[in-house]
Motif scaffolding. Structure first.
Motif, mmCIF file in Angstrom:
data_model
loop_
_atom_site.group_PDB
_atom_site.id
_atom_site.type_symbol
_atom_site.label_atom_id
_atom_site.label_comp_id
_atom_site.label_asym_id
_atom_site.label_seq_id
_atom_site.Cartn_x
_atom_site.Cartn_y
_atom_site.Cartn_z
ATOM 1 N N ILE A 68 -0.353 -56.947 15.338
ATOM 2 C CA ILE A 68 -0.158 -57.919 14.249
ATOM 3 C C ILE A 68 1.159 -57.570 13.408
ATOM 4 C CG2 ILE A 68 -0.888 -59.067 12.261
ATOM 5 C CD1 ILE A 68 -3.644 -59.017 13.537
ATOM 6 N N HIS A 69 1.135 -56.062 13.088
ATOM 7 C CA HIS A 69 2.178 -55.684 12.178
ATOM 8 C C HIS A 69 3.396 -55.769 12.815
ATOM 9 C CE1 HIS A 69 2.701 -51.837 9.237
ATOM 10 N NE2 HIS A 69 3.291 -52.839 8.942
ATOM 11 N N HIS A 70 3.731 -55.433 14.120
ATOM 12 C CA HIS A 70 4.739 -55.463 14.971
ATOM 13 C C HIS A 70 5.249 -56.845 15.166
ATOM 14 C CE1 HIS A 70 7.258 -54.845 18.777
ATOM 15 N NE2 HIS A 70 7.920 -54.206 17.818
ATOM 16 N N ASN A 118 12.731 -50.409 7.678
ATOM 17 C CA ASN A 118 11.568 -49.615 7.402
ATOM 18 C C ASN A 118 10.602 -49.455 8.590
ATOM 19 O OD1 ASN A 118 12.938 -49.190 4.792
ATOM 20 N ND2 ASN A 118 11.411 -50.448 3.689
ATOM 21 N N HIS A 119 10.188 -50.596 9.116
ATOM 22 C CA HIS A 119 9.553 -50.756 10.006
ATOM 23 C C HIS A 119 10.086 -50.239 11.440
ATOM 24 C CE1 HIS A 119 7.322 -53.373 7.237
ATOM 25 N NE2 HIS A 119 6.510 -53.119 7.925
ATOM 26 N N ALA A 120 11.374 -50.324 11.554
ATOM 27 C CA ALA A 120 11.877 -49.983 12.708
ATOM 28 C C ALA A 120 11.782 -48.447 12.704
ATOM 29 C CB ALA A 120 13.386 -50.373 13.157
ATOM 30 N N GLY A 167 4.358 -50.865 -1.007
ATOM 31 C CA GLY A 167 5.492 -50.141 -0.993
ATOM 32 C C GLY A 167 5.139 -48.844 0.123
ATOM 33 N N TRP A 168 6.382 -48.101 -0.106
ATOM 34 C CA TRP A 168 6.521 -47.130 0.763
ATOM 35 C C TRP A 168 6.532 -45.758 0.101
ATOM 36 C CZ3 TRP A 168 7.170 -47.516 6.067
ATOM 37 C CH2 TRP A 168 7.244 -49.131 6.732
ATOM 38 N N VAL A 169 6.136 -44.703 1.087
ATOM 39 C CA VAL A 169 6.191 -43.346 0.665
ATOM 40 C C VAL A 169 7.324 -42.520 1.390
ATOM 41 C CG1 VAL A 169 5.273 -41.089 -0.070
ATOM 42 C CG2 VAL A 169 3.918 -43.273 -0.416
ATOM 43 N N LEU A 206 6.073 -43.717 4.976
ATOM 44 C CA LEU A 206 4.786 -44.296 5.354
ATOM 45 C C LEU A 206 4.514 -45.714 4.771
ATOM 46 C CD1 LEU A 206 1.740 -44.127 6.245
ATOM 47 C CD2 LEU A 206 1.394 -42.698 4.089
ATOM 48 N N ASP A 207 4.287 -46.611 5.606
ATOM 49 C CA ASP A 207 3.834 -47.946 4.921
ATOM 50 C C ASP A 207 2.370 -48.115 4.363
ATOM 51 O OD1 ASP A 207 3.528 -50.425 4.698
ATOM 52 O OD2 ASP A 207 4.181 -51.250 6.702
ATOM 53 N N VAL A 208 2.367 -48.251 3.078
ATOM 54 C CA VAL A 208 1.166 -48.362 2.389
ATOM 55 C C VAL A 208 0.823 -49.703 1.906
ATOM 56 C CG1 VAL A 208 0.734 -45.970 1.707
ATOM 57 C CG2 VAL A 208 2.005 -47.434 0.089
ATOM 58 N N GLU A 210 -1.121 -53.007 2.424
ATOM 59 C CA GLU A 210 -2.655 -53.390 3.057
ATOM 60 C C GLU A 210 -2.492 -54.054 4.189
ATOM 61 O OE1 GLU A 210 -4.963 -55.580 0.369
ATOM 62 O OE2 GLU A 210 -5.590 -53.710 -0.760
ATOM 63 N N HIS A 211 -1.354 -54.660 4.668
ATOM 64 C CA HIS A 211 -1.314 -55.094 6.179
ATOM 65 C C HIS A 211 -1.204 -54.023 7.053
ATOM 66 C CE1 HIS A 211 3.561 -55.583 5.762
ATOM 67 N NE2 HIS A 211 3.230 -54.581 6.393
ATOM 68 N N ALA A 212 -0.989 -52.836 6.819
ATOM 69 C CA ALA A 212 -0.624 -51.600 7.584
ATOM 70 C C ALA A 212 -1.937 -51.177 8.045
ATOM 71 C CB ALA A 212 0.387 -50.620 7.145
HETATM 72 MN MN MN Z 1 4.532 -53.069 7.091
#
Ligand code: MN
Length: 244
Positions: A68-70, A118-120, A167-169, A206-208, A210-212
């Protein structure tokens, strides 16, 4: 090895690698410095393959979340980014040029260009085979910046646990290749120098959102963060650092 045998072996290796690229098969465990989110010949962005199966990161990240994420979340960022760039002066440029040029007026490109990049980067950063870095130069740089790989892990985890909302770390390098940890809200990226609190080159994110993690971990973000450390592809992170 005789010269003739060597030439034959080399030809086989070259043919093999052309074959692998032609079917889109990339070994994620091979360090590389390919662009993270390349622009196509048509000047648009496309959804990159993960480089591994959706179930490859089980039990740390489940196959349904990965799919789903991808195919949904990431694909949507790509589609909306292409729409936002249509007839835009930044169209056709790589995201490494676009992201630093953005201002607070470029909301759609900021959200979706950040989302795509970010996702790539995230998919390339993961592997079912993860070993804490022991190789230079990254291991040395982690030691210098944080005292030890374990201290880095603790500080990165604390930043992920305390980041409010989505967000992201990031583990980043500054202009002097000194490592630091930072966070960004939403889909912002440390390359957005006009928009973020600390500009730097991201090496690991790191994707934080919730969908991750929500399908498997629900509200247990701490467990997801711990699982992330079991699937980091440190060879890729080391390679990103080496080519800075
Ligand atoms: Mn994501």
């Amino acid at each position: 090895m005789k010269k003739r045998t060597f030439l034959q072996t080399s030809a086989t290796l070259v043919t093999g690698s052309v074959f692998l690229s032609s079917i889109g098969c990339v070994n994620i465990n091979t360090p590389h410095s390919a662009p993270i989110a390349p622009v196509s010949a048509e000047g648009t962005f496309t959804l990159p393959p993960l480089g591994y199966d959706y179930q490859a990161l089980e039990p740390h990240i489940d196959a349904q979340t990965m799919e789903i994420h991808h195919t949904k979340h990431h694909q949507t960022y790509v589609d909306k980014l292409n729409a936002a760039l249509k007839d835009h002066p930044l169209a056709g440029k790589p995201l490494t040029d676009i992201l630093p040029a953005l201002t607070d007026k470029d909301t759609a490109i900021r959200n979706n260009g950040g989302g795509h990049y970010n996702h790539a980067m995230f998919w390339q950063s993961l592997s079912s085979q993860s070993v804490m870095p022991t190789k230079a130069p990254l291991a040395d740089a982690l030691q210098t910046a944080f005292g030890s790989p374990e201290n880095f892990k603790q500080q990165f985890s604390d930043a992920a646990k305390t980041l409010f909302g989505s967000g992201w770390v990031w583990l980043c390098a500054d202009a002097n290749k000194k490592l630091f940890i930072t966070t960004t809200p939403n889909q912002d990226n440390p390359l957005m120098k006009n928009l973020v609190k600390t500009y730097g080159t991201p090496l690991l994110g790191l994707d934080v959102w919730e969908h991750a993690y929500y399908l498997k971990y629900q509200n247990m973000r701490t467990d997801y963060i711990a699982a992330f450390f079991a699937i980091i592809n440190w060879e890729v992170i080391n390679q990103r650092f080496k080519v800075l």
